[in-house]
Design a protein around this motif. Structure first.
Motif, PDB file in Angstrom:
ATOM      1  N   ALA A 305       0.937  -1.371  -0.102  1.00 50.04           N
ATOM      2  CA  ALA A 305       0.007   0.112  -0.086  1.00 50.04           C
ATOM      3  C   ALA A 305       0.754   1.162   0.289  1.00 50.04           C
ATOM      4  O   ALA A 305       0.556   2.563  -0.196  1.00 50.04           O
ATOM      5  N   ARG A 306       2.137   1.168   0.337  1.00 50.88           N
ATOM      6  CA  ARG A 306       3.083   2.037   0.413  1.00 50.88           C
ATOM      7  C   ARG A 306       4.456   1.569   0.200  1.00 50.88           C
ATOM      8  O   ARG A 306       4.542   0.417   0.038  1.00 50.88           O
ATOM      9  N   ASP A 307       5.331   2.544  -0.191  1.00 52.69           N
ATOM     10  CA  ASP A 307       6.910   1.942  -0.296  1.00 52.69           C
ATOM     11  C   ASP A 307       7.227   1.652   1.058  1.00 52.69           C
ATOM     12  O   ASP A 307       6.994   2.211   2.057  1.00 52.69           O
ATOM     13  N   THR A 308       7.683   0.505   0.897  1.00 50.63           N
ATOM     14  CA  THR A 308       8.149  -0.277   2.326  1.00 50.63           C
ATOM     15  C   THR A 308       9.346  -1.349   2.067  1.00 50.63           C
ATOM     16  O   THR A 308       9.669  -1.459   0.853  1.00 50.63           O
ATOM     17  N   VAL A 309      10.041  -1.713   3.122  1.00 47.30           N
ATOM     18  CA  VAL A 309      11.197  -2.548   2.912  1.00 47.30           C
ATOM     19  C   VAL A 309      10.754  -3.996   3.572  1.00 47.30           C
ATOM     20  O   VAL A 309      10.328  -4.097   4.685  1.00 47.30           O
ATOM     21  N   VAL A 310      11.176  -4.992   2.797  1.00 48.26           N
ATOM     22  CA  VAL A 310      11.000  -6.402   3.277  1.00 48.26           C
ATOM     23  C   VAL A 310      12.540  -6.912   3.214  1.00 48.26           C
ATOM     24  O   VAL A 310      13.159  -6.807   2.165  1.00 48.26           O
ATOM     25  N   GLY A 311      13.032  -7.459   4.378  1.00 52.69           N
ATOM     26  CA  GLY A 311      14.445  -7.729   4.229  1.00 52.69           C
ATOM     27  C   GLY A 311      15.267  -6.494   3.972  1.00 52.69           C
ATOM     28  O   GLY A 311      15.091  -5.476   4.783  1.00 52.69           O
ATOM     29  N   ASP A 312      16.160  -6.582   3.242  1.00 56.26           N
ATOM     30  CA  ASP A 312      16.738  -5.372   2.786  1.00 56.26           C
ATOM     31  C   ASP A 312      16.475  -4.673   1.323  1.00 56.26           C
ATOM     32  O   ASP A 312      17.432  -3.941   0.780  1.00 56.26           O
ATOM     33  N   VAL A 313      15.275  -4.980   0.938  1.00 54.14           N
ATOM     34  CA  VAL A 313      14.709  -4.787  -0.320  1.00 54.14           C
ATOM     35  C   VAL A 313      13.696  -3.834  -0.036  1.00 54.14           C
ATOM     36  O   VAL A 313      12.562  -4.092   0.594  1.00 54.14           O
ATOM     37  N   THR A 314      13.646  -2.750  -0.986  1.00 60.64           N
ATOM     38  CA  THR A 314      12.576  -1.544  -0.802  1.00 60.64           C
ATOM     39  C   THR A 314      11.365  -2.183  -1.916  1.00 60.64           C
ATOM     40  O   THR A 314      11.861  -2.222  -3.143  1.00 60.64           O
ATOM     41  N   ILE A 315      10.206  -2.314  -1.647  1.00 57.36           N
ATOM     42  CA  ILE A 315       9.131  -2.762  -2.434  1.00 57.36           C
ATOM     43  C   ILE A 315       8.390  -1.539  -2.647  1.00 57.36           C
ATOM     44  O   ILE A 315       7.733  -0.884  -1.702  1.00 57.36           O
ATOM     45  N   PRO A 316       8.510  -1.044  -3.894  1.00 58.41           N
ATOM     46  CA  PRO A 316       7.458   0.137  -4.155  1.00 58.41           C
ATOM     47  C   PRO A 316       5.846   0.141  -4.045  1.00 58.41           C
ATOM     48  O   PRO A 316       5.554  -1.202  -4.162  1.00 58.41           O
ATOM     49  N   GLU A 317       5.375   1.105  -3.602  1.00 56.49           N
ATOM     50  CA  GLU A 317       3.897   0.988  -3.759  1.00 56.49           C
ATOM     51  C   GLU A 317       3.297   0.220  -4.815  1.00 56.49           C
ATOM     52  O   GLU A 317       3.711   0.464  -5.949  1.00 56.49           O
ATOM     53  N   GLY A 318       2.257  -0.442  -4.749  1.00 53.14           N
ATOM     54  CA  GLY A 318       1.463  -0.926  -5.751  1.00 53.14           C
ATOM     55  C   GLY A 318       2.190  -2.348  -6.174  1.00 53.14           C
ATOM     56  O   GLY A 318       1.626  -2.970  -6.938  1.00 53.14           O
ATOM     57  N   ASP A 319       3.379  -2.790  -5.766  1.00 52.54           N
ATOM     58  CA  ASP A 319       4.148  -4.043  -6.072  1.00 52.54           C
ATOM     59  C   ASP A 319       3.288  -5.093  -5.569  1.00 52.54           C
ATOM     60  O   ASP A 319       3.089  -4.934  -4.367  1.00 52.54           O
ATOM     61  N   SER A 320       3.117  -6.291  -6.085  1.00 49.92           N
ATOM     62  CA  SER A 320       3.085  -7.569  -5.526  1.00 49.92           C
ATOM     63  C   SER A 320       4.002  -8.195  -4.866  1.00 49.92           C
ATOM     64  O   SER A 320       4.996  -8.412  -5.695  1.00 49.92           O
ATOM     65  N   LEU A 321       3.532  -9.073  -3.946  1.00 48.30           N
ATOM     66  CA  LEU A 321       4.593  -9.888  -3.303  1.00 48.30           C
ATOM     67  C   LEU A 321       3.804 -11.325  -3.242  1.00 48.30           C
ATOM     68  O   LEU A 321       2.697 -11.372  -2.783  1.00 48.30           O
ATOM     69  N   LEU A 322       4.611 -12.219  -3.332  1.00 47.09           N
ATOM     70  CA  LEU A 322       4.188 -13.682  -3.303  1.00 47.09           C
ATOM     71  C   LEU A 322       4.750 -14.250  -1.844  1.00 47.09           C
ATOM     72  O   LEU A 322       6.090 -14.331  -1.700  1.00 47.09           O
ATOM     73  N   LEU A 323       3.810 -14.595  -0.943  1.00 45.07           N
ATOM     74  CA  LEU A 323       4.291 -15.226   0.198  1.00 45.07           C
ATOM     75  C   LEU A 323       4.530 -16.663   0.106  1.00 45.07           C
ATOM     76  O   LEU A 323       3.389 -17.419   0.107  1.00 45.07           O
ATOM     77  N   SER A 324       5.652 -17.278  -0.065  1.00 45.43           N
ATOM     78  CA  SER A 324       5.669 -18.712  -0.260  1.00 45.43           C
ATOM     79  C   SER A 324       5.790 -19.450   1.032  1.00 45.43           C
ATOM     80  O   SER A 324       6.764 -19.676   1.815  1.00 45.43           O
TER      81      SER A 324
END
Length: 411
Positions: A305-324
Protein backbone atom coordinates in the motif's frame (compact mmCIF):
# COMPACT_ATOMS: atom_id res chain seq x y z
CA UNK A 1 19.97 -30.88 -4.07
CA UNK A 2 21.85 -29.02 -6.82
CA UNK A 3 21.61 -25.23 -6.63
CA UNK A 4 19.98 -23.54 -9.64
CA UNK A 5 20.78 -19.96 -10.63
CA UNK A 6 18.82 -17.37 -8.68
CA UNK A 7 16.83 -16.24 -11.70
CA UNK A 8 15.89 -19.82 -12.60
CA UNK A 9 14.99 -20.48 -8.98
CA UNK A 10 12.71 -17.45 -8.80
CA UNK A 11 10.88 -18.40 -11.99
CA UNK A 12 10.04 -21.79 -10.50
CA UNK A 13 7.47 -20.05 -8.29
CA UNK A 14 5.40 -19.23 -11.39
CA UNK A 15 5.77 -22.72 -12.87
CA UNK A 16 2.91 -25.06 -11.87
CA UNK A 17 4.88 -28.15 -12.91
CA UNK A 18 7.56 -27.35 -10.33
CA UNK A 19 5.10 -28.05 -7.50
CA UNK A 20 4.65 -31.56 -8.88
CA UNK A 21 8.44 -32.10 -8.70
CA UNK A 22 9.42 -31.67 -5.05
CA UNK A 23 13.21 -32.07 -5.45
CA UNK A 24 13.24 -29.36 -8.13
CA UNK A 25 10.95 -27.08 -6.13
CA UNK A 26 12.88 -27.36 -2.87
CA UNK A 27 16.25 -26.95 -4.56
CA UNK A 28 14.99 -23.66 -6.00
CA UNK A 29 13.49 -22.45 -2.73
CA UNK A 30 16.60 -23.38 -0.76
CA UNK A 31 18.68 -21.35 -3.21
CA UNK A 32 16.39 -18.34 -2.87
CA UNK A 33 16.39 -18.40 0.94
CA UNK A 34 20.17 -18.52 0.94
CA UNK A 35 21.00 -16.10 -1.84
CA UNK A 36 18.04 -13.83 -2.59
CA UNK A 37 15.20 -14.22 -0.08
CA UNK A 38 13.32 -11.26 -1.56
CA UNK A 39 13.55 -11.86 -5.30
CA UNK A 40 12.00 -10.02 -8.21
CA UNK A 41 10.15 -12.41 -10.56
CA UNK A 42 9.23 -11.52 -14.13
CA UNK A 43 7.87 -14.76 -15.54
CA UNK A 44 6.27 -14.93 -19.00
CA UNK A 45 2.50 -14.65 -18.84
CA UNK A 46 2.42 -13.24 -15.29
CA UNK A 47 2.41 -9.75 -13.85
CA UNK A 48 5.73 -9.19 -12.02
CA UNK A 49 5.97 -9.88 -8.29
CA UNK A 50 8.43 -10.18 -5.42
CA UNK A 51 8.99 -13.68 -4.00
CA UNK A 52 9.25 -13.76 -0.20
CA UNK A 53 10.80 -17.07 0.85
CA UNK A 54 12.07 -16.74 4.44
CA UNK A 55 9.83 -17.59 7.37
CA UNK A 56 10.65 -14.36 9.25
CA UNK A 57 9.86 -12.19 6.24
CA UNK A 58 6.59 -13.98 5.55
CA UNK A 59 5.53 -13.34 9.15
CA UNK A 60 6.60 -9.69 8.96
CA UNK A 61 4.40 -9.14 5.90
CA UNK A 62 1.46 -11.03 7.42
CA UNK A 63 1.67 -8.95 10.61
CA UNK A 64 1.43 -5.64 8.77
CA UNK A 65 -1.87 -6.10 6.97
CA UNK A 66 -2.43 -2.34 6.62
CA UNK A 67 0.79 -2.03 4.65
CA UNK A 68 0.43 -5.25 2.67
CA UNK A 69 -3.14 -5.70 1.44
CA UNK A 70 -4.93 -8.72 0.03
CA UNK A 71 -6.78 -6.65 -2.54
CA UNK A 72 -6.48 -6.66 -5.52
CA UNK A 73 -4.24 -9.71 -6.11
CA UNK A 74 -4.50 -12.37 -3.38
CA UNK A 75 -3.51 -15.38 -5.51
CA UNK A 76 -0.84 -15.90 -8.16
CA UNK A 77 -2.53 -16.36 -11.53
CA UNK A 78 -1.61 -15.56 -15.09
CA UNK A 79 -2.19 -11.98 -16.19
CA UNK A 80 -5.11 -13.18 -18.31
CA UNK A 81 -6.70 -14.94 -15.34
CA UNK A 82 -6.19 -11.84 -13.20
CA UNK A 83 -8.15 -9.84 -15.76
CA UNK A 84 -10.93 -12.42 -16.06
CA UNK A 85 -11.49 -12.71 -12.31
CA UNK A 86 -11.55 -8.92 -12.02
CA UNK A 87 -14.17 -8.83 -14.79
CA UNK A 88 -16.31 -11.44 -12.99
CA UNK A 89 -15.98 -9.40 -9.80
CA UNK A 90 -15.18 -12.28 -7.46
CA UNK A 91 -14.58 -11.12 -3.86
CA UNK A 92 -13.94 -13.92 -1.42
CA UNK A 93 -12.57 -13.50 2.11
CA UNK A 94 -9.05 -13.78 0.73
CA UNK A 95 -9.71 -10.75 -1.51
CA UNK A 96 -10.87 -8.51 1.36
CA UNK A 97 -9.05 -6.29 3.82
CA UNK A 98 -10.17 -4.89 7.16
CA UNK A 99 -12.58 -3.51 8.17
CA UNK A 100 -14.70 -5.23 5.47
CA UNK A 101 -12.86 -8.52 5.93
CA UNK A 102 -13.51 -8.63 9.67
CA UNK A 103 -17.25 -8.00 9.25
CA UNK A 104 -17.74 -10.53 6.45
CA UNK A 105 -15.56 -13.18 8.12
CA UNK A 106 -17.80 -12.96 11.20
CA UNK A 107 -20.74 -14.33 9.18
CA UNK A 108 -19.25 -17.84 9.27
CA UNK A 109 -16.96 -17.54 12.28
CA UNK A 110 -19.33 -19.22 14.74
CA UNK A 111 -19.53 -22.28 12.51
CA UNK A 112 -15.77 -22.84 12.96
CA UNK A 113 -15.43 -21.79 16.61
CA UNK A 114 -14.00 -24.14 19.28
CA UNK A 115 -17.55 -24.68 20.58
CA UNK A 116 -18.75 -25.67 17.11
CA UNK A 117 -15.78 -27.99 16.63
CA UNK A 118 -16.55 -29.71 19.92
CA UNK A 119 -20.15 -30.22 18.84
CA UNK A 120 -19.03 -31.64 15.50
CA UNK A 121 -16.40 -33.96 16.97
CA UNK A 122 -18.59 -37.05 17.30
CA UNK A 123 -19.94 -36.74 13.76
CA UNK A 124 -16.47 -36.28 12.26
CA UNK A 125 -15.24 -39.28 14.22
CA UNK A 126 -18.10 -41.34 12.75
CA UNK A 127 -17.18 -40.18 9.26
CA UNK A 128 -13.52 -41.01 9.83
CA UNK A 129 -14.46 -44.54 10.88
CA UNK A 130 -16.76 -44.84 7.85
CA UNK A 131 -14.01 -43.89 5.41
CA UNK A 132 -11.47 -46.21 7.05
CA UNK A 133 -14.08 -48.95 6.54
CA UNK A 134 -14.37 -47.93 2.89
CA UNK A 135 -10.59 -48.14 2.61
CA UNK A 136 -10.75 -51.70 4.00
CA UNK A 137 -13.52 -52.57 1.55
CA UNK A 138 -11.27 -51.79 -1.43
CA UNK A 139 -9.65 -55.18 -0.81
CA UNK A 140 -6.19 -54.15 0.34
CA UNK A 141 -5.07 -52.03 -2.61
CA UNK A 142 -6.32 -48.66 -3.81
CA UNK A 143 -5.50 -45.16 -4.98
CA UNK A 144 -5.87 -43.59 -1.56
CA UNK A 145 -6.44 -40.07 -2.92
CA UNK A 146 -9.18 -40.93 -5.39
CA UNK A 147 -10.97 -43.58 -3.34
CA UNK A 148 -10.69 -42.25 0.21
CA UNK A 149 -8.99 -38.91 0.82
CA UNK A 150 -11.08 -36.74 -1.51
CA UNK A 151 -14.39 -38.03 -0.17
CA UNK A 152 -14.00 -37.66 3.60
CA UNK A 153 -13.38 -33.87 3.82
CA UNK A 154 -15.76 -33.30 0.92
CA UNK A 155 -18.54 -34.94 2.92
CA UNK A 156 -17.70 -32.86 6.01
CA UNK A 157 -17.65 -29.44 4.37
CA UNK A 158 -20.59 -30.03 2.01
CA UNK A 159 -22.71 -31.33 4.89
CA UNK A 160 -21.78 -28.23 6.89
CA UNK A 161 -22.82 -26.01 3.99
CA UNK A 162 -26.05 -27.92 3.51
CA UNK A 163 -25.38 -29.21 -0.03
CA UNK A 164 -27.49 -32.34 -0.76
CA UNK A 165 -25.43 -35.53 -0.85
CA UNK A 166 -26.62 -36.18 -4.41
CA UNK A 167 -24.70 -33.05 -5.47
CA UNK A 168 -21.40 -34.01 -3.80
CA UNK A 169 -19.94 -35.45 -7.05
CA UNK A 170 -20.65 -32.18 -8.86
CA UNK A 171 -18.99 -30.18 -6.08
CA UNK A 172 -15.96 -32.49 -6.17
CA UNK A 173 -15.66 -31.98 -9.92
CA UNK A 174 -15.95 -28.20 -9.71
CA UNK A 175 -13.58 -27.73 -6.76
CA UNK A 176 -10.94 -29.91 -8.42
CA UNK A 177 -11.31 -28.01 -11.68
CA UNK A 178 -10.87 -24.72 -9.83
CA UNK A 179 -7.72 -25.63 -7.92
CA UNK A 180 -6.46 -28.01 -10.63
CA UNK A 181 -6.74 -25.63 -13.57
CA UNK A 182 -2.96 -25.84 -14.17
CA UNK A 183 -2.92 -29.63 -14.14
CA UNK A 184 -3.47 -31.47 -17.43
CA UNK A 185 -5.33 -34.31 -15.74
CA UNK A 186 -7.59 -32.28 -13.44
CA UNK A 187 -8.45 -29.23 -15.52
CA UNK A 188 -11.55 -28.93 -17.66
CA UNK A 189 -11.57 -30.52 -21.09
CA UNK A 190 -12.54 -27.18 -22.65
CA UNK A 191 -9.73 -25.54 -24.63
CA UNK A 192 -9.40 -22.35 -22.55
CA UNK A 193 -10.62 -20.33 -19.58
CA UNK A 194 -11.02 -23.44 -17.40
CA UNK A 195 -10.96 -21.58 -14.10
CA UNK A 196 -13.55 -18.98 -15.10
CA UNK A 197 -15.83 -21.63 -16.58
CA UNK A 198 -15.74 -23.82 -13.45
CA UNK A 199 -16.20 -20.76 -11.24
CA UNK A 200 -19.24 -19.57 -13.17
CA UNK A 201 -20.79 -23.03 -12.99
CA UNK A 202 -20.21 -23.11 -9.24
CA UNK A 203 -21.71 -19.62 -8.91
CA UNK A 204 -24.82 -20.74 -10.81
CA UNK A 205 -25.23 -23.71 -8.49
CA UNK A 206 -24.88 -21.60 -5.36
CA UNK A 207 -27.25 -18.95 -6.74
CA UNK A 208 -29.98 -21.59 -6.75
CA UNK A 209 -28.97 -22.67 -3.23
CA UNK A 210 -29.12 -19.06 -2.04
CA UNK A 211 -32.60 -18.55 -3.47
CA UNK A 212 -33.75 -21.73 -1.73
CA UNK A 213 -32.27 -20.78 1.66
CA UNK A 214 -33.70 -17.26 1.51
CA UNK A 215 -37.14 -18.65 0.77
CA UNK A 216 -36.85 -21.47 3.32
CA UNK A 217 -33.99 -20.99 5.81
CA UNK A 218 -32.53 -24.14 7.37
CA UNK A 219 -29.97 -24.91 10.07
CA UNK A 220 -26.84 -24.91 7.92
CA UNK A 221 -24.00 -22.62 6.91
CA UNK A 222 -25.59 -21.92 3.53
CA UNK A 223 -28.56 -20.33 5.30
CA UNK A 224 -26.25 -18.19 7.44
CA UNK A 225 -24.48 -16.88 4.34
CA UNK A 226 -27.64 -16.47 2.24
CA UNK A 227 -29.43 -14.47 4.93
CA UNK A 228 -26.48 -12.49 6.29
CA UNK A 229 -26.56 -8.72 6.38
CA UNK A 230 -23.80 -6.13 6.60
CA UNK A 231 -24.83 -2.67 7.80
CA UNK A 232 -28.44 -3.76 7.47
CA UNK A 233 -28.09 -4.81 3.84
CA UNK A 234 -27.86 -8.37 2.46
CA UNK A 235 -24.63 -9.43 0.81
CA UNK A 236 -24.53 -8.75 -2.91
CA UNK A 237 -25.00 -11.76 -5.19
CA UNK A 238 -21.31 -11.80 -6.12
CA UNK A 239 -20.19 -11.59 -2.48
CA UNK A 240 -22.61 -14.36 -1.51
CA UNK A 241 -21.46 -16.64 -4.33
CA UNK A 242 -17.82 -15.85 -3.56
CA UNK A 243 -18.35 -16.82 0.08
CA UNK A 244 -19.70 -20.22 -0.87
CA UNK A 245 -16.88 -20.77 -3.34
CA UNK A 246 -14.09 -20.12 -0.83
CA UNK A 247 -15.73 -22.31 1.84
CA UNK A 248 -16.29 -25.16 -0.62
CA UNK A 249 -12.79 -25.16 -2.09
CA UNK A 250 -10.71 -24.22 0.95
CA UNK A 251 -12.65 -26.61 3.18
CA UNK A 252 -12.11 -29.56 0.90
CA UNK A 253 -8.96 -29.66 -1.22
CA UNK A 254 -6.56 -28.48 1.46
CA UNK A 255 -7.62 -31.20 3.92
CA UNK A 256 -7.58 -33.85 1.21
CA UNK A 257 -3.98 -32.90 0.43
CA UNK A 258 -2.98 -32.97 4.10
CA UNK A 259 -4.49 -36.41 4.78
CA UNK A 260 -3.07 -38.02 1.66
CA UNK A 261 0.31 -36.31 2.05
CA UNK A 262 0.37 -37.26 5.72
CA UNK A 263 -0.24 -40.92 4.91
CA UNK A 264 2.52 -40.86 2.31
CA UNK A 265 4.91 -39.31 4.83
CA UNK A 266 4.12 -42.02 7.38
CA UNK A 267 4.58 -44.79 4.79
CA UNK A 268 7.93 -43.34 3.70
CA UNK A 269 9.06 -42.86 7.32
CA UNK A 270 8.15 -46.18 8.95
CA UNK A 271 9.94 -45.28 12.18
CA UNK A 272 7.63 -42.30 12.61
CA UNK A 273 4.62 -44.49 11.81
CA UNK A 274 5.66 -47.00 14.48
CA UNK A 275 6.21 -44.20 16.99
CA UNK A 276 2.76 -42.71 16.39
CA UNK A 277 1.06 -46.10 16.60
CA UNK A 278 2.84 -46.79 19.88
CA UNK A 279 1.85 -43.42 21.36
CA UNK A 280 -1.47 -42.06 20.03
CA UNK A 281 -1.07 -39.10 22.39
CA UNK A 282 1.38 -37.69 19.84
CA UNK A 283 -1.44 -37.14 17.33
CA UNK A 284 -1.79 -33.37 17.90
CA UNK A 285 1.91 -32.82 17.24
CA UNK A 286 1.86 -35.29 14.35
CA UNK A 287 -1.05 -33.39 12.81
CA UNK A 288 0.90 -30.13 12.91
CA UNK A 289 3.92 -31.82 11.34
CA UNK A 290 1.77 -33.31 8.59
CA UNK A 291 0.35 -29.86 7.83
CA UNK A 292 3.83 -28.30 7.79
CA UNK A 293 5.23 -31.11 5.65
CA UNK A 294 2.47 -30.95 3.05
CA UNK A 295 1.69 -27.20 3.12
CA UNK A 296 -1.38 -27.55 0.88
CA UNK A 297 -1.71 -23.80 0.32
CA UNK A 298 1.56 -23.07 -1.44
CA UNK A 299 1.39 -19.27 -1.43
CA UNK A 300 -0.72 -16.16 -1.10
CA UNK A 301 -0.15 -12.73 -2.60
CA UNK A 302 -0.11 -9.26 -1.04
CA UNK A 303 0.14 -5.76 -2.52
CA UNK A 304 2.22 -2.94 -1.00
CA UNK A 305 0.00 0.00 0.00
CA UNK A 306 3.08 2.25 0.24
CA UNK A 307 6.80 2.09 -0.32
CA UNK A 308 8.25 -0.20 2.32
CA UNK A 309 11.16 -2.51 3.05
CA UNK A 310 11.14 -6.31 3.33
CA UNK A 311 14.44 -7.78 4.39
CA UNK A 312 16.85 -5.33 2.83
CA UNK A 313 14.81 -4.71 -0.32
CA UNK A 314 12.58 -1.69 -0.95
CA UNK A 315 9.17 -2.70 -2.30
CA UNK A 316 7.51 0.15 -4.23
CA UNK A 317 3.87 1.05 -3.61
CA UNK A 318 1.56 -1.03 -5.81
CA UNK A 319 3.98 -3.93 -6.29
CA UNK A 320 2.82 -7.48 -5.53
CA UNK A 321 4.50 -9.95 -3.19
CA UNK A 322 4.21 -13.73 -3.18
CA UNK A 323 4.40 -15.23 0.31
CA UNK A 324 5.84 -18.69 -0.24
CA UNK A 325 4.44 -20.79 2.61
CA UNK A 326 6.01 -23.93 1.21
CA UNK A 327 9.43 -22.25 1.42
CA UNK A 328 8.84 -20.69 4.85
CA UNK A 329 7.88 -24.11 6.22
CA UNK A 330 11.27 -25.54 5.21
CA UNK A 331 13.32 -22.54 6.36
CA UNK A 332 16.50 -23.65 8.10
CA UNK A 333 16.41 -20.57 10.33
CA UNK A 334 12.91 -21.37 11.61
CA UNK A 335 12.99 -25.17 11.93
CA UNK A 336 15.65 -27.56 13.13
CA UNK A 337 16.42 -30.03 10.32
CA UNK A 338 13.41 -28.83 8.27
CA UNK A 339 13.66 -31.62 5.69
CA UNK A 340 13.13 -34.27 8.36
CA UNK A 341 9.56 -35.47 8.95
CA UNK A 342 9.29 -35.48 12.74
CA UNK A 343 5.95 -36.20 14.42
CA UNK A 344 7.37 -34.98 17.74
CA UNK A 345 8.56 -31.64 16.39
CA UNK A 346 8.13 -28.92 18.97
CA UNK A 347 7.88 -26.02 18.61
CA UNK A 348 6.34 -26.16 15.17
CA UNK A 349 5.54 -22.60 14.14
CA UNK A 350 4.53 -23.41 10.59
CA UNK A 351 2.64 -20.90 8.45
CA UNK A 352 0.51 -23.39 6.52
CA UNK A 353 -2.65 -21.68 7.81
CA UNK A 354 -1.28 -18.19 7.27
CA UNK A 355 -0.85 -15.73 10.11
CA UNK A 356 -2.55 -12.66 11.53
CA UNK A 357 -5.98 -11.38 10.51
CA UNK A 358 -6.20 -13.79 7.58
CA UNK A 359 -5.37 -16.91 9.60
CA UNK A 360 -7.37 -19.77 8.11
CA UNK A 361 -10.99 -19.70 9.28
CA UNK A 362 -11.26 -23.49 9.06
CA UNK A 363 -7.95 -24.41 10.71
CA UNK A 364 -9.65 -26.06 13.69
CA UNK A 365 -11.86 -28.15 11.43
CA UNK A 366 -8.91 -29.25 9.28
CA UNK A 367 -6.90 -30.27 12.34
CA UNK A 368 -9.84 -32.26 13.70
CA UNK A 369 -10.45 -34.08 10.41
CA UNK A 370 -6.79 -35.03 10.02
CA UNK A 371 -6.35 -36.15 13.62
CA UNK A 372 -9.55 -38.18 13.77
CA UNK A 373 -8.85 -39.94 10.49
CA UNK A 374 -5.44 -41.16 11.64
CA UNK A 375 -6.84 -41.94 15.10
CA UNK A 376 -9.22 -44.34 13.38
CA UNK A 377 -6.79 -45.71 10.78
CA UNK A 378 -3.59 -46.45 12.68
CA UNK A 379 -4.90 -48.89 15.32
CA UNK A 380 -6.34 -51.04 12.51
CA UNK A 381 -3.32 -50.85 10.22
CA UNK A 382 -1.37 -54.12 10.08
CA UNK A 383 0.85 -53.22 7.12
CA UNK A 384 1.11 -50.60 4.39
CA UNK A 385 3.40 -49.85 1.44
CA UNK A 386 3.39 -47.89 -1.76
CA UNK A 387 1.95 -49.80 -4.72
CA UNK A 388 3.14 -47.34 -7.34
CA UNK A 389 4.57 -43.87 -7.80
CA UNK A 390 2.78 -41.02 -5.99
CA UNK A 391 1.79 -38.14 -8.28
CA UNK A 392 1.44 -34.48 -7.29
CA UNK A 393 -0.81 -31.81 -8.76
CA UNK A 394 0.65 -29.10 -10.96
CA UNK A 395 -0.34 -25.84 -9.27
CA UNK A 396 0.87 -22.50 -7.94
CA UNK A 397 -1.82 -22.16 -5.28
CA UNK A 398 -3.49 -25.18 -3.62
CA UNK A 399 -2.41 -28.74 -4.18
CA UNK A 400 -0.89 -31.98 -3.08
CA UNK A 401 -1.13 -35.58 -4.16
CA UNK A 402 -3.56 -36.47 -6.92
CA UNK A 403 -2.66 -40.18 -6.85
CA UNK A 404 -1.31 -42.32 -4.01
CA UNK A 405 -1.37 -46.03 -4.89
CA UNK A 406 -1.02 -48.13 -1.72
CA UNK A 407 -1.13 -51.77 -0.65
CA UNK A 408 -2.20 -52.50 2.91
CA UNK A 409 -3.80 -54.81 5.47
CA UNK A 410 -6.47 -53.53 7.83
CA UNK A 411 -8.22 -55.20 10.74
Amino acid sequence: MSMPTVDDAANVLADPTAYADEPRLHAALTALRARRPVARVEAPGYQPFWAITRHADVLAVERTDRVFTNWPRPVLMTARSDEMQAAIGIRTLIHMDDPQHRVVRAIAADWFSPRAMKAMGERIDELARHYVDRMRDTGGECDFVREVAVNYPLYVIMSLLGVPESDFPLMLKLTQELVGSDDDELKRATPSDETASALLEMFAYFKDLTDSRRANPTEDLASSIANATVDGEPLSDIDTMSYYAIIATAGHDTTTSSISGGLRALVEHPGQLRRLRADPGLMPRATEEIIRWVTPVKAFMRTAARDTVVGDVTIPEGDSLLLSYVSANRDEDAFKDPFRFDIEREPNKHVAFGFGVHFCLGAGLARMEIGKFFDRLLPRLRSIELAGEPELTATTFVGGLKHLPIRFELD
